[in-house]
Design an enzyme around this catalytic site. Structure first.
Site, mmCIF file in Angstrom:
data_model
loop_
_atom_site.group_PDB
_atom_site.id
_atom_site.type_symbol
_atom_site.label_atom_id
_atom_site.label_comp_id
_atom_site.label_asym_id
_atom_site.label_seq_id
_atom_site.Cartn_x
_atom_site.Cartn_y
_atom_site.Cartn_z
ATOM 1 N N CYS A 110 0.813 -1.207 0.000
ATOM 2 C CA CYS A 110 0.000 0.000 0.000
ATOM 3 C C CYS A 110 0.850 1.262 0.000
ATOM 4 O O CYS A 110 1.320 1.708 1.046
ATOM 5 C CB CYS A 110 -0.915 -0.018 1.224
ATOM 6 N N CYS A 128 -0.518 4.112 2.165
ATOM 7 C CA CYS A 128 -0.311 3.967 3.610
ATOM 8 C C CYS A 128 1.143 4.233 3.974
ATOM 9 O O CYS A 128 1.426 4.839 5.000
ATOM 10 C CB CYS A 128 -0.650 2.553 4.083
ATOM 11 N N ASP A 129 2.069 3.748 3.164
ATOM 12 C CA ASP A 129 3.468 3.677 3.609
ATOM 13 C C ASP A 129 4.434 4.567 2.834
ATOM 14 O O ASP A 129 5.595 4.690 3.228
ATOM 15 C CB ASP A 129 3.955 2.216 3.511
#
Ligand code: NAP
Length: 327
Positions: A140, A143-144
């Site tokens: 992701c 997200c990261d």
């Protein structure tokens, strides 16, 4: 055990939440068992929670962020009375009506079920891959990506997901290397053009990742060229795996008919599964289109199918009925 509901919706991506909007507006008081927060794509809100800007959902001229779109879907269904349970279904019994759904030891019953559990990211299957998720390995970028500011990172895959992740990651990373097992991309032409034009993106063609390096966090990957069998190391601190998806159907094995690859089978141009009263929509039954808009459309179909099914039962049908395996 709670009272028998008209409908329980399992899963809360665009399909499940559209089904929730429609069934709630039809006064069916849906309970949406939306999943539990996790780093994978079977979390509440589904795969759009792991995406960045959605540019092709009709109605948003300038695009919209995936999580924002899903928050709107959720709020819209809540406005009409949909209820949410932020848990994961652990077991189901569709062999008789009312249908039973469990979240650990808690049992829920309903006269109809809409399955919209979606699909999740495939992994490479390398040793320590799962252990290193959160320590350099990710599925992701949204997200990261932030954690890789100024780093050199790699993305595996040659489809739209891989290119979308890579393009997003160029906002943070110094360099993004796309490692693809063939010499040609599967992604759409527009995404290919964008990736080829981006100075921060490099390609390693005909290449696979064979090893994840580093003890407690990712410090590099070993790659092999499939033409020459030559091995080399890529000194990356992040590896984003974007190689496709599998449907979230484990909990329905033995209960609903599915294809060999685990996708649920729906009948004809409907959302009906093989069990009368159980409907499926979204990516859990679609490995062809897999778009937010097609998922939402099929969620609408499932809601209408469920509503008509409940009408056909009549208002008083509450006794236990064995369900046939087919309509
Ligand atoms: P996909 O189209 O199935 O592509 C998967 C890619 O990963 C392929 O290039 C495949 O290689 C590679 N791959 C698969 N298994 C592998 C393995 N074990 N090791 C190395 N590489 C592997 O999946 P996707 O990119 O997730 O896209 C799925 C669908 O969603 C598509 O229809 C796509 O158009 C759509 N999508 C659209 C958008 C958008 O419009 N913004 C964004 C994301 C996804 P091969 O090419 O050799 O098979």
């Amino acid at each position: 055990m709670s009272a028998v509901r008209d409908v329980i919706i399992i899963g809360s991506g665009p399909a499940g939440l559209t089904a929730a909007i429609y069934t709630a507006r039809a006064n069916l008081h849906p309970l949406v068992i939306e999943g539990e927060p996790s780093s994978t794509s079977d979390q509440p809100g589904g795969q759009l929670m792991l995406t960045t800007e959605v540019e092709n959902y009709p109605g948003f001229v300038d695009g919209i962020m995936g999580p924002e779109l899903m928050a709107s879907f959720r709020g819209q269904a809540a406005r009409f009375g949909a209820e949410y349970l932020t848990e994961k279904v652990t077991r189901v019994d569709f062999s008789q009506r009312p249908f039973k759904v469990w979240v650990r030891d808690d049992e829920y019953q309903a006269r109809s079920i809409i399955v919209s559990t979606g699909a999740r990211s495939l992994m490479l299957g390398l040793p320590r891959e799962t252990e290193l998720v959160g320590y350099g390995v990710s599925t992701c970028a949204t997200c990261d990506g932030f954690f890789f500011r100024g780093h050199d990172i790699a993305v595996v895959g040659g489809g739209d997901s891989a290119l979308e992740e890579a393009l997003f990651l160029t906002k943070f990373a110094a360099k993004v290397t796309i490692v693809h097992r063939r010499g040609e991309l599967r992604a759409s032409k527009i995404m290919q053009e964008r990736a080829f034009k981006n100075d921060k993106i490099e390609f390693l063609w005909d290449t696979v990742v064979t090893e994840l390096l580093g003890e407690t966090k990712l410090e590099g990957v070993r790659v092999r060229n499939l033409d020459t069998a030559e091995e080399s190391q890529l000194p990356v601190t992040g590896l984003f795996v974007a190689i496709g998806h599998v449907p979230n159907t484990d909990v329905f094995k033995g209960q609903l008919d599915m294809e060999d690859n685990g996708y649920l089978i729906t009948l004809g141009k409907s959302s009906r599964t093989n069990v009368p009263g159980v409907f499926a929509c979204g990516d859990v039954q679609d490995h062809t289109y897999r778009q937010a808009i097609t998922a939402a459309g099929s969620g609408c179909m499932a809601a209408i199918d469920a509503e008509r099914w409940l009408e056909s039962l009549g208002e008083t049908e509450n006794e236990i009925v064995e369900t046939p395996r087919n309509w």
